[in-house]
Write a protein that holds these residues in place. Structure first.
Motif, PDB file in Angstrom:
ATOM      1  N   GLY A  27       1.716  -0.956   1.645  1.00 24.69           N
ATOM      2  CA  GLY A  27       0.924  -0.819   0.426  1.00 24.69           C
ATOM      3  C   GLY A  27       0.420   0.603   0.229  1.00 24.69           C
ATOM      4  O   GLY A  27       0.545   1.176  -0.851  1.00 24.69           O
ATOM      5  N   LEU A  28      -0.140   1.181   1.290  1.00 29.05           N
ATOM      6  CA  LEU A  28      -0.724   2.517   1.142  1.00 29.05           C
ATOM      7  C   LEU A  28       0.347   3.568   0.882  1.00 29.05           C
ATOM      8  O   LEU A  28       0.084   4.599   0.274  1.00 29.05           O
ATOM      9  CB  LEU A  28      -1.536   2.886   2.387  1.00 29.05           C
ATOM     10  N   LYS A  29       1.556   3.310   1.360  1.00 30.01           N
ATOM     11  CA  LYS A  29       2.629   4.261   1.097  1.00 30.01           C
ATOM     12  C   LYS A  29       2.895   4.350  -0.405  1.00 30.01           C
ATOM     13  O   LYS A  29       3.296   5.388  -0.918  1.00 30.01           O
ATOM     14  CB  LYS A  29       3.899   3.807   1.828  1.00 30.01           C
ATOM     15  N   GLN A  30       2.665   3.236  -1.109  1.00 27.81           N
ATOM     16  CA  GLN A  30       2.903   3.244  -2.558  1.00 27.81           C
ATOM     17  C   GLN A  30       1.739   3.838  -3.335  1.00 27.81           C
ATOM     18  O   GLN A  30       1.836   4.048  -4.537  1.00 27.81           O
ATOM     19  CB  GLN A  30       3.179   1.824  -3.047  1.00 27.81           C
ATOM     20  N   VAL A  31       0.608   4.052  -2.649  1.00 27.00           N
ATOM     21  CA  VAL A  31      -0.553   4.587  -3.344  1.00 27.00           C
ATOM     22  C   VAL A  31      -0.522   6.111  -3.270  1.00 27.00           C
ATOM     23  O   VAL A  31      -1.026   6.711  -2.338  1.00 27.00           O
ATOM     24  CB  VAL A  31      -1.869   4.064  -2.730  1.00 27.00           C
ATOM     25  N   THR A  32       0.107   6.734  -4.272  1.00 27.31           N
ATOM     26  CA  THR A  32       0.036   8.184  -4.346  1.00 27.31           C
ATOM     27  C   THR A  32      -1.378   8.548  -4.777  1.00 27.31           C
ATOM     28  O   THR A  32      -2.105   7.695  -5.280  1.00 27.31           O
ATOM     29  CB  THR A  32       1.018   8.710  -5.398  1.00 27.31           C
ATOM     30  N   SER A  33      -1.764   9.789  -4.564  1.00 29.48           N
ATOM     31  CA  SER A  33      -3.157  10.130  -4.868  1.00 29.48           C
ATOM     32  C   SER A  33      -3.454   9.954  -6.358  1.00 29.48           C
ATOM     33  O   SER A  33      -4.587   9.721  -6.731  1.00 29.48           O
ATOM     34  CB  SER A  33      -3.485  11.535  -4.402  1.00 29.48           C
ATOM     35  N   GLU A  34      -2.438  10.040  -7.195  1.00 25.43           N
ATOM     36  CA  GLU A  34      -2.640   9.800  -8.622  1.00 25.43           C
ATOM     37  C   GLU A  34      -3.042   8.354  -8.895  1.00 25.43           C
ATOM     38  O   GLU A  34      -3.644   8.040  -9.911  1.00 25.43           O
ATOM     39  CB  GLU A  34      -1.343  10.067  -9.387  1.00 25.43           C
ATOM     40  N   LYS A  35      -2.651   7.474  -7.997  1.00 26.99           N
ATOM     41  CA  LYS A  35      -2.912   6.050  -8.229  1.00 26.99           C
ATOM     42  C   LYS A  35      -4.236   5.599  -7.632  1.00 26.99           C
ATOM     43  O   LYS A  35      -4.636   4.452  -7.818  1.00 26.99           O
ATOM     44  CB  LYS A  35      -1.789   5.231  -7.596  1.00 26.99           C
ATOM     45  N   ILE A  36      -4.905   6.497  -6.903  1.00 28.29           N
ATOM     46  CA  ILE A  36      -6.135   6.090  -6.233  1.00 28.29           C
ATOM     47  C   ILE A  36      -7.179   5.532  -7.202  1.00 28.29           C
ATOM     48  O   ILE A  36      -7.753   4.467  -6.941  1.00 28.29           O
ATOM     49  CB  ILE A  36      -6.693   7.252  -5.383  1.00 28.29           C
ATOM     50  N   PRO A  37      -7.440   6.198  -8.346  1.00 29.68           N
ATOM     51  CA  PRO A  37      -8.426   5.616  -9.262  1.00 29.68           C
ATOM     52  C   PRO A  37      -8.055   4.205  -9.704  1.00 29.68           C
ATOM     53  O   PRO A  37      -8.908   3.316  -9.766  1.00 29.68           O
ATOM     54  CB  PRO A  37      -8.414   6.579 -10.457  1.00 29.68           C
ATOM     55  N   GLN A  38      -6.766   4.001  -9.983  1.00 30.65           N
ATOM     56  CA  GLN A  38      -6.317   2.684 -10.425  1.00 30.65           C
ATOM     57  C   GLN A  38      -6.589   1.607  -9.366  1.00 30.65           C
ATOM     58  O   GLN A  38      -7.122   0.535  -9.665  1.00 30.65           O
ATOM     59  CB  GLN A  38      -4.820   2.783 -10.648  1.00 30.65           C
ATOM     60  N   VAL A  39      -6.224   1.921  -8.136  1.00 38.47           N
ATOM     61  CA  VAL A  39      -6.426   0.963  -7.046  1.00 38.47           C
ATOM     62  C   VAL A  39      -7.915   0.691  -6.855  1.00 38.47           C
ATOM     63  O   VAL A  39      -8.342  -0.457  -6.682  1.00 38.47           O
ATOM     64  CB  VAL A  39      -5.782   1.493  -5.750  1.00 38.47           C
ATOM     65  N   ALA A  40      -8.722   1.758  -6.936  1.00 41.62           N
ATOM     66  CA  ALA A  40     -10.159   1.586  -6.740  1.00 41.62           C
ATOM     67  C   ALA A  40     -10.763   0.734  -7.853  1.00 41.62           C
ATOM     68  O   ALA A  40     -11.554  -0.180  -7.584  1.00 41.62           O
ATOM     69  CB  ALA A  40     -10.846   2.951  -6.682  1.00 41.62           C
ATOM     70  N   MET A  41     -10.366   0.998  -9.101  1.00 37.63           N
ATOM     71  CA  MET A  41     -10.928   0.224 -10.215  1.00 37.63           C
ATOM     72  C   MET A  41     -10.523  -1.244 -10.108  1.00 37.63           C
ATOM     73  O   MET A  41     -11.316  -2.133 -10.389  1.00 37.63           O
ATOM     74  CB  MET A  41     -10.437   0.761 -11.560  1.00 37.63           C
ATOM     75  N   LEU A  42      -9.273  -1.487  -9.709  1.00 41.51           N
ATOM     76  CA  LEU A  42      -8.851  -2.880  -9.562  1.00 41.51           C
ATOM     77  C   LEU A  42      -9.620  -3.551  -8.432  1.00 41.51           C
ATOM     78  O   LEU A  42      -9.966  -4.731  -8.517  1.00 41.51           O
ATOM     79  CB  LEU A  42      -7.348  -2.957  -9.309  1.00 41.51           C
TER      80      LEU A  42
END
Ligand SMILES: Nc1ncnc2c1ncn2[C@@H]1O[C@H](COP(=O)(O)OP(=O)(O)OP(=O)(O)O)[C@@H](O)[C@H]1O
Ligand SMILES: [Mg+2]
Lengths: 204, 238, 225
Positions: A27-42
């Protein structure tokens, strides 16, 4: 789903931990730093949504949401629910440290399964309610089954309790299906770009 | 205990949980429960709130604790209308009850009582993935903001006469509410990412604040903690 | 939407800081929000950008700093044509955008961490970034707020901290998207005072005529075609 510390046996805890670490790595491999806000908000949104009590019969339940998160995010469900479980423990005192791996696997693994089963069908589908409901139902049913397995496999003394878990999950499955279906139907209307051809949520 | 380093407190919480879970004797578990209460006292946990949290956790194990005495075979303890409870089952239930509560109470005292950034930097100090730490920090940051958004949606529903009942309309409305919250949180994620880019974010968070060295207070705490653990280990298995 | 907005002040003599030429943009294909837009911001100008709700004001600011890519036209900033994401890295640190919702902008746990995020990204050392952050907080009158938790501030304080996060990067241009929304009269007067004293060129979006009257040197109105 929260199994507390002191219930599960060491092998079950180990398996749960193993699955959780594996899922988190993918999962974390798919979380590029650009996606961090998205993951955090979800994570924040799903934490909040699970606090909403929804009346059913004489009692009330809350959504588990692993169907929706799984459909949208696939393996990224692991980091999202890890954050959720940490917040549960910190703010509410739910769950436990050693059972964290098991609890995470119980929630996230069905989400991943649902992603592979239904996400492609949901994308650009004319029937978002149907696939959302399938995702929600299958995910929570799998969570209930896995929880019962974890209990039953830990000790034969827990088998009756495991049966209770399964039986009490049946109404939850129906309600979660309806709620997830409605939620996905709404999302596909107000933000159709979420369900475009790419199987996983990808935006730039 | 306030001055103790985040890493030390997290490690202590894990160690506490491991030892407690491994213990099976009720007298030792009672002693452990007592030390968890002590930890809670050192951490100045608010009494009422903490008890509420423990009780709500106990709700999760209620089924288990209630059924175990009747489903475990063994020496007769008590019985009514065809059901008999066994002493062994009662002991097992008590063991689970004590373990769960002691673990949770120690977690609340050792970890949850820290300020949230300290928890995050403790996890980072222990080698937790950097992205995961960022996710955790951002999540904590935006819970309140999203909660207000939820409140606004909820008020808007109530203002138009929504009352939760047992019917399809209610459940559909809750589904829409959840869906809307997710949509709004994704929109906000886009805006936050844009704001970060405007301030020069190019894909990696600037690292600040190296981990502080462990202080004397940390070592004193650690030694006491290890002694207590050793004591329990010898008592149970020695 | 077609507007022509030549720079009356500098008439092309002084340095144009940001220049849009024949820019068009649409969120949804075939539904243009902006088409054929010309716009120029010159040194020391404070431009009020007005127009109806949904006219595309916020969209224009986002195009200026490369958060949105125009479908057609040319974006020039600080003397160079900017097209790719990489071109805008420099633009974003020289033109500070204040967002419509301050909550979007304050994503760090504490105020100081948030304000020094920009300077750190600009490559400053922690000490220098801290100095910049303190200065910026001083400008907006929030010295002493360093260790406050960002999301527990009042709406007005959030707005001022957000301004500080922008100022800490020492931009040459400020792009302010409704900086007065939700502010009471006192905080608004304070904001006017702060902005009046700043040397930067500005583009200000605001529906508050009183606020604009005190600040701007030129007005630009977006008119629907
Ligand atoms: N993410 C988006 N997707 C699709 N359409 C959008 C999006 N953002 C804005 N729009 C549309 O583009 C148009 C311009 O929006 P913009 O936010 O630039 O307006 P504005 O002039 O800033 O309005 P306001 O005064 O209300 O802030 C609006 O019609 C809006 O509906
Ligand atoms: Mg706007």
């Amino acid at each position: 789903m929260h199994v507390v510390d002191g219930v599960l046996s060491a092998p079950v805890l180990a398996i749960g931990g193993f699955v959780a670490v594996g899922g988190l790595t993918v999962g974390l491999k798919q979380v590029t730093s650009e996606k961090i806000p998205q993951v955090a908000m979800l994570s924040a949104a799903s934490f909040l949504i699970t606090l909403i009590h929804i009346p059913i019969g004489p009692s009330s339940i809350h959504m588990v949401l692993n169907g929706i998160i799984g459909l949208l995010m696939g393996w990224v469900a692991f980091p999202i629910f890890l954050t959720g479980l940490l917040l549960d423990a910190i703010f509410l005192g739910f769950g436990g440290l050693l059972s964290l791996g098991v609890n995470l696997s119980l929630m996230a693994l069905p989400g991943v399964a649902v992603h592979y089963l239904f996400a492609a069908r949901l994308n650009q589908s004319q029937r978002p309610f149907l696939w959302g409901a399938c995702g929600g139902a299958v995910a929570i049913a799998a969570t209930g089954l896995l929880a019962a397995l974890a209990l039953g496999y830990s000790s034969t003394a827990f088998i009756p309790a495991a049966k209770v878990v399964i039986v009490s999950h049946i109404p939850l499955v129906a309600l979660e299906a309806f709620l997830c279906g409605s939620a996905i139907a709404l999302m596909s209307r107000v933000k159709p770009e979420l369900f475009l051809a790419t199987p996983q949520l990808e935006r730039d | 205990m306030k001055g103790v380093d985040g890493r030390v407190r997290i490690i202590a919480a894990v160690l506490f949980a491991v030892v407690t879970t491994a213990c099976s004797r009720l007298d030792i578990l009672t002693a452990i429960m007592f030390s968890a209460v002590l930890l809670a006292w050192f951490a100045r946990l608010p009494v009422v709130e903490t008890i509420k949290k423990l009780l709500s956790m106990d709700g999760f194990i209620l089924i288990l604790i209630a059924t175990l005495p009747f489903t475990t075979t063994g020496t007769h303890w008590f019985g009514f209308s065809g059901f008999t409870a066994s002493v062994e089952g009662g002991q097992l239930a008590m063991e689970i009850f004590l373990t769960a509560n002691a673990c949770m109470l120690s977690f609340l005292a050792l970890v949850a009582a820290m300020p949230h950034p300290a928890i995050a930097s403790g996890l980072r100090g222990l080698g937790c993935s950097k992205n995961l730490i960022q996710i955790l920090l951002l999540t904590i940051r935006y819970i309140e903001t999203l909660r207000l958004e939820y409140q606004r949606l909820r008020t808007a529903m109530q203002a138009r006469g929504f009352q939760p009942r047992n019917n399809l309309h209610t459940w559909r409305s809750y589904g829409y509410l959840a869906g809307m919250l997710i949509v709004r949180s994704l929109d906000r994620a886009d805006r936050v990412l844009a704001a970060m880019k405007c301030r020069g974010f190019r894909g990696s968070f600037p690292t600040v604040a190296e981990d502080a060295k462990l202080t004397k207070a940390d070592y004193v705490f650690l030694w006491w903690f290890f002694l207590a653990v050793l004591f329990v280990v010898v008592w149970q298995w020695g | 939407m077609v507007v022509f907005l030549g720079c009356a002040v500098c008439g092309g003599v002084a340095m144009g800081l940001i220049k849009l030429t024949a820019v068009s943009f649409s969120y949804i294909p075939d539904k243009p929000v902006i088409s054929g837009l010309d716009f120029e911001l010159c040194n020391a100008e404070r431009i009020a950008l007005s127009g109806a709700n949904g006219a595309g004001k916020s969209t224009i600011l986002k195009i200026m700093v490369g958060l949105l890519q125009p479908d057609g036209g040319v974006v020039e900033a600080f003397g160079r044509v900017r097209t790719k994401e990489r071109d805008f890295y420099e633009v974003r640190s020289r033109a500070g955008l204040l967002f419509q919702d301050a909550d979007d902008q304050l994503f760090s746990p504490t105020v100081i961490e948030d304000v020094r995020f920009g300077p750190l990204n600009q490559g400053l050392s922690q000490t220098n970034a801290d100095i910049k952050a303190h200065q910026a907080l001083q400008i907006v009158g929030l010295s002493g707020f360093e260790d406050r938790v960002a999301h527990k501030l009042s709406g007005g304080e959030k707005r001022l901290v957000a301004l500080a996060t922008v100022l800490a990067m020492e931009p040459e241009v400020l792009l302010l998207d409704e900086p007065t929304a939700g502010l009471d009269n006192k905080t608004m007067a304070r904001l006017v005072g702060i902005l009046e004293d700043l040397p930067q060129a500005m583009v200000i979006i605001s529906h508050d005529q009183n606020f604009l009257k005190k600040l701007v040197t030129r007005r630009v109105n977006l008119v629907p075609t």
